[in-house]
Design a protein around this motif. Structure first.
Motif, PDB file in Angstrom:
ATOM      1  N   LEU A  75      39.150  30.497  25.117  1.00 41.67           N
ATOM      2  CA  LEU A  75      39.753  30.870  26.045  1.00 41.67           C
ATOM      3  C   LEU A  75      39.305  31.751  26.628  1.00 41.67           C
ATOM      4  CD1 LEU A  75      43.040  30.756  23.797  1.00 41.67           C
ATOM      5  CD2 LEU A  75      42.300  29.160  25.726  1.00 41.67           C
ATOM      6  N   PRO A  76      39.219  32.164  28.212  1.00 33.33           N
ATOM      7  CA  PRO A  76      39.451  33.582  29.852  1.00 33.33           C
ATOM      8  C   PRO A  76      39.475  34.757  28.226  1.00 33.33           C
ATOM      9  CG  PRO A  76      39.898  32.334  30.530  1.00 33.33           C
ATOM     10  CD  PRO A  76      39.950  30.954  29.397  1.00 33.33           C
ATOM     11  N   GLY A  89      27.185  50.438  44.517  1.00 36.82           N
ATOM     12  CA  GLY A  89      27.329  49.453  43.487  1.00 36.82           C
ATOM     13  C   GLY A  89      28.758  49.401  42.455  1.00 36.82           C
ATOM     14  N   ARG A  90      28.962  48.447  42.355  1.00 34.19           N
ATOM     15  CA  ARG A  90      30.460  48.554  41.443  1.00 34.19           C
ATOM     16  C   ARG A  90      30.251  47.928  40.079  1.00 34.19           C
ATOM     17  NH1 ARG A  90      36.829  46.557  43.844  1.00 34.19           N
ATOM     18  NH2 ARG A  90      37.957  47.676  42.194  1.00 34.19           N
ATOM     19  N   MET A  91      31.124  47.970  39.130  1.00 27.20           N
ATOM     20  CA  MET A  91      31.328  47.215  38.026  1.00 27.20           C
ATOM     21  C   MET A  91      32.842  47.094  37.605  1.00 27.20           C
ATOM     22  SD  MET A  91      30.567  44.920  35.833  1.00 27.20           S
ATOM     23  CE  MET A  91      29.003  44.747  34.983  1.00 27.20           C
ATOM     24  N   HIS A  92      33.818  46.006  37.775  1.00 26.09           N
ATOM     25  CA  HIS A  92      34.904  45.797  37.286  1.00 26.09           C
ATOM     26  C   HIS A  92      34.992  45.158  36.448  1.00 26.09           C
ATOM     27  CE1 HIS A  92      39.146  45.421  39.682  1.00 26.09           C
ATOM     28  NE2 HIS A  92      39.693  45.837  38.609  1.00 26.09           N
ATOM     29  N   GLY A  97      42.116  38.906  32.705  1.00 24.46           N
ATOM     30  CA  GLY A  97      42.410  38.889  34.374  1.00 24.46           C
ATOM     31  C   GLY A  97      43.088  39.993  34.856  1.00 24.46           C
ATOM     32  N   MET A  98      43.762  40.625  34.234  1.00 20.32           N
ATOM     33  CA  MET A  98      44.509  41.468  34.619  1.00 20.32           C
ATOM     34  C   MET A  98      44.844  43.226  34.938  1.00 20.32           C
ATOM     35  SD  MET A  98      48.035  39.090  33.794  1.00 20.32           S
ATOM     36  CE  MET A  98      48.328  39.544  32.028  1.00 20.32           C
TER      37      MET A  98
END
Length: 229
Positions: A75-76, A89-92, A97-98
């Motif tokens: 499951l995700p 640059g960006r890491m998110h 998923g919320m």
């Protein structure tokens, strides 16, 4: 975009020329966009979890967007977006998923993202024959490749075997650790190659941080598809 040919590669270091000939990019046009599909494992809190990802690249103006889904028990669990856009640059990362658990930006992320783009040109080596990348010879198996965007420049060693296959990439990249950003030796050893659209590229490998006497491997990647446009 230009065509890669004998003239465009003539001034490159010998191992880079050898690699481009082996990969069969000669006679082909440098792509504008590249889409890469991946699967593998990523280390999260001392546990290896499977992921799938799609990554799109800008070629002439360095940029990318990596969208990954990490799963737990099928499951995700988390969605990760890593990007380089407009020199930033960006890491998110979002849990389930919320809930945002990582949202990193800043000069160190800019450097890390540009180093990642330089590394991943291994999947569109056509760009090695353009002025986007600058090269310095080292020896018959190694060359230093660099890319500059605005005031930011990154450089790393591209390491090849005797037949022209890329087998490693080593450079200094910022790592966000418990005490903040730290410039650390970063490497991506390669263990397999295959062809997509007639081009031979690395398809199996990993990434690691050289932390003192111990290396920290944190991701293992397999390339499942590449599209050039």
């Amino acid at each position: 975009m230009p065509i890669v040919n004998d003239e465009t590669i003539a001034g490159l270091p010998p191992p880079v020329q050898r690699s481009l000939r082996r990969s069969d990019v000669l006679g082909k046009q440098v792509p504008t966009r590249v889409t890469v599909r991946q699967k593998g494992e990523i280390l999260l809190r001392d546990r290896w979890l499977p992921f799938t990802a799609v990554e799109g690249y800008n070629v002439s103006s360095p940029g990318f967007e990596w969208k990954a889904v990490v799963k737990l028990a099928g499951l995700p669990l988390a969605r990760a977006d890593d990007s380089l856009s407009d020199r930033r640059g960006r890491m998110h990362v979002r849990l389930l998923g919320m809930f945002t658990v990582v949202d990193e930006v800043g000069p160190e992320m800019d450097q890390g993202a540009l180093m990642r783009w330089l590394n991943e040109t291994m999947w569109f080596p056509h760009v090695w024959a353009t002025d986007v990348i600058s090269w310095k010879p080292v020896d018959d198996a190694t060359a230093l490749g660099a890319v500059t965007v605005g005031n930011l420049r990154v450089e790393a060693a591209f390491c090849f075997d005797s037949e022209g296959r890329l087998i490693d990439f080593r450079g200094d990249r910022y790592r966000i650790g418990e005490t903040g950003p730290e410039l650390v030796r970063w490497a991506t050893p390669i263990t397999g190659h295959d062809r997509f659209d007639g081009i031979e590229v690395p398809t199996f490998g990993s990434a690691l941080w050289a932390l003192g006497e111990q290396d920290l491997e944190y991701i293992r990647v397999q390339i499942t598809d590449i599209r050039y446009t």
